[in-house]
Design a protein around this motif. Structure first.
Motif, mmCIF file in Angstrom:
data_model
loop_
_atom_site.group_PDB
_atom_site.id
_atom_site.type_symbol
_atom_site.label_atom_id
_atom_site.label_comp_id
_atom_site.label_asym_id
_atom_site.label_seq_id
_atom_site.Cartn_x
_atom_site.Cartn_y
_atom_site.Cartn_z
ATOM 1 N N ARG A 132 1.359 5.413 -0.005
ATOM 2 C CA ARG A 132 0.695 6.635 0.472
ATOM 3 C C ARG A 132 1.472 7.843 -0.013
ATOM 4 O O ARG A 132 2.651 8.007 0.305
ATOM 5 N N ASP A 171 -4.641 6.358 -0.300
ATOM 6 C CA ASP A 171 -3.739 5.216 -0.386
ATOM 7 C C ASP A 171 -4.151 4.331 -1.564
ATOM 8 O O ASP A 171 -5.332 4.282 -1.938
ATOM 9 N N ASP A 230 -3.291 0.334 -3.423
ATOM 10 C CA ASP A 230 -2.626 -0.956 -3.406
ATOM 11 C C ASP A 230 -1.906 -1.177 -4.734
ATOM 12 O O ASP A 230 -2.468 -0.906 -5.808
ATOM 13 N N ARG A 244 0.863 -1.187 0.000
ATOM 14 C CA ARG A 244 0.000 0.000 0.000
ATOM 15 C C ARG A 244 0.896 1.232 0.000
ATOM 16 O O ARG A 244 1.757 1.386 0.884
#
Length: 374
Positions: A194, A200, A202, A192
């Motif tokens: 950020r 966020d 994946d 994940r």
């Protein structure tokens, strides 16, 4: 052969201009280029016309897919017939990158060697082992040589190239961790990421011949079937992808990838044309009209990995040997994967074509001295 012209104002190098898969560029014998990497790169920049956004004073085509160079020499290890060094020449910058592989240009390596006498035909179908020096990757390449002559015409068709040609089969022997430390360089099948000010997301960071960051198009609020022109005009998307690429590069052990052509960024979505997965790849800042050879191998590999971002999107036939058609903007690219009992990919094979476009001498506008830096 590397020479000067009669007036000693230009540097001449013999070359063949070839198409390999969906890429093209000049191919040189390794012995005809400077042995010193800095001098070699300075000469390649001069020959290709970089740095210049149009590459108007050189052989480059003002696009990453047409600003590539192949350098070929005889194999020096037992069982290796040829060595291939791929060079990605930047268009607008004075930079030559020999870190990544290029599976498309790889398709033209054996034809170049046969055309220049580095190899001789072995049978109606000739197989040669090629070592790609960029990453140490080995592959076996089959070309048609009926009656001792290289054949270019045939009925093989690849999307992204008009017409048909003789098939060239490439069997990759060891692609996992080509640039990174392993197939999954972060140690996870899904990460994940950020980025400040953004939700966020994946991703799957993977390298089975090409370092790539895969993500679902829907997670970026995109369909995944947009045109190349539409995606190249999408500045908000490209800005976000670059931020994600810089972050992923660090996690993949690649360091600061700001000036590197990898990792490639790829949007995944469900197939629409009967394939296994749909893709929109960025190389890394321009949306690809198709998909690179090793990028297709890497995407296909992710499709068979439980838990990857492709899991649940990909439609697969199942079994120990799987044909995985990877859809892209101009068609599809089929990869054949062979899996072991544990479900790990042990072999990847695919079909390409190549053609000799021109034989001649390339000229740099001025001599490049030994040790000169790009």
């Amino acid at each position: 052969m590397e020479t000067m012209d009669k007036n000693q104002t230009q540097q001449a190098v013999d070359c063949l201009f070839m198409r390999g898969g969906t890429s093209r560029g000049p191919f040189f014998r390794a012995a005809d280029l400077p042995a010193d990497p800095a001098s070699r790169d300075a000469l390649l920049l001069a020959l290709m016309g970089s740095p210049d956004p149009r590459q108007i004073d050189g052989l480059g085509g003002a696009h990453p897919l047409t600003s590539k160079v192949g350098i070929v020499g005889p194999g020096r290890e037992p069982g290796v017939d040829l060595e291939f060094l791929f060079a990605q020449v930047a268009v607008g910058d004075a930079r030559v990158d020999t870190t990544p592989n290029c599976g498309n240009m790889l398709a033209a390596v054996v034809p170049f060697a046969l055309e220049t006498g580095l190899l001789t035909p072995r049978a109606d179908l000739s197989r040669y082992r090629v070592l790609t020096l960029n990453t140490g990757m080995l592959c076996d390449i089959d070309v048609q040589t009926p009656n001792g002559r290289l054949r270019y015409d045939g009925m093989a068709r690849i999307d992204g190239v008009p017409g048909t040609a003789a098939p060239i089969a490439i069997n990759f022997l060891d692609t996992a961790g080509s640039v990174c430390e392993g197939l999954l360089p972060t140690g996870q099948v899904r990460d994940r990421l950020r980025v400040a000010g953004q939700p966020d997301i994946d991703v799957t960071c993977i390298d089975n011949g090409m370092p790539m960051v895969l993500m679902r198009a829907a997670d970026l609020q995109r369909r995944g079937d947009e045109s190349v022109a539409e995606l190249n005009a999408d500045e908000a998307l490209k800005t976000r992808l670059e931020a994600l690429r810089l972050l992923a590069g660090e996690r993949m052990g690649l360091g600061d990838v700001r000036d590197k052509p990898y990792p490639k960024m790829c949007l995944l979505s469900p197939p629409r044309q009967g394939g296994s997965i749909a893709t929109r790849c960025f190389i890394p800042h321009v949306c690809h009209d198709a998909i690179g050879v090793l990028a297709a191998v890497t995407v296909a590999t992710a499709c068979v990995l439980p838990g990857s971002v492709a899991d649940g999107l990909a439609r697969l036939p199942g079994g120990a040997r799987q044909r995985v058609p990877v859809e892209h903007p101009s068609g599809e690219f089929s990869v054949e994967l062979e899996l072991d009992a544990a479900g790990q990919v042990v072999r990847a094979a695919l079909l390409r074509t190549a053609r000799l476009l021109m034989r001649g001498t390339a000229y740099a506008p001025r001599p490049v001295s030994s040790g000169e830096s790009a």
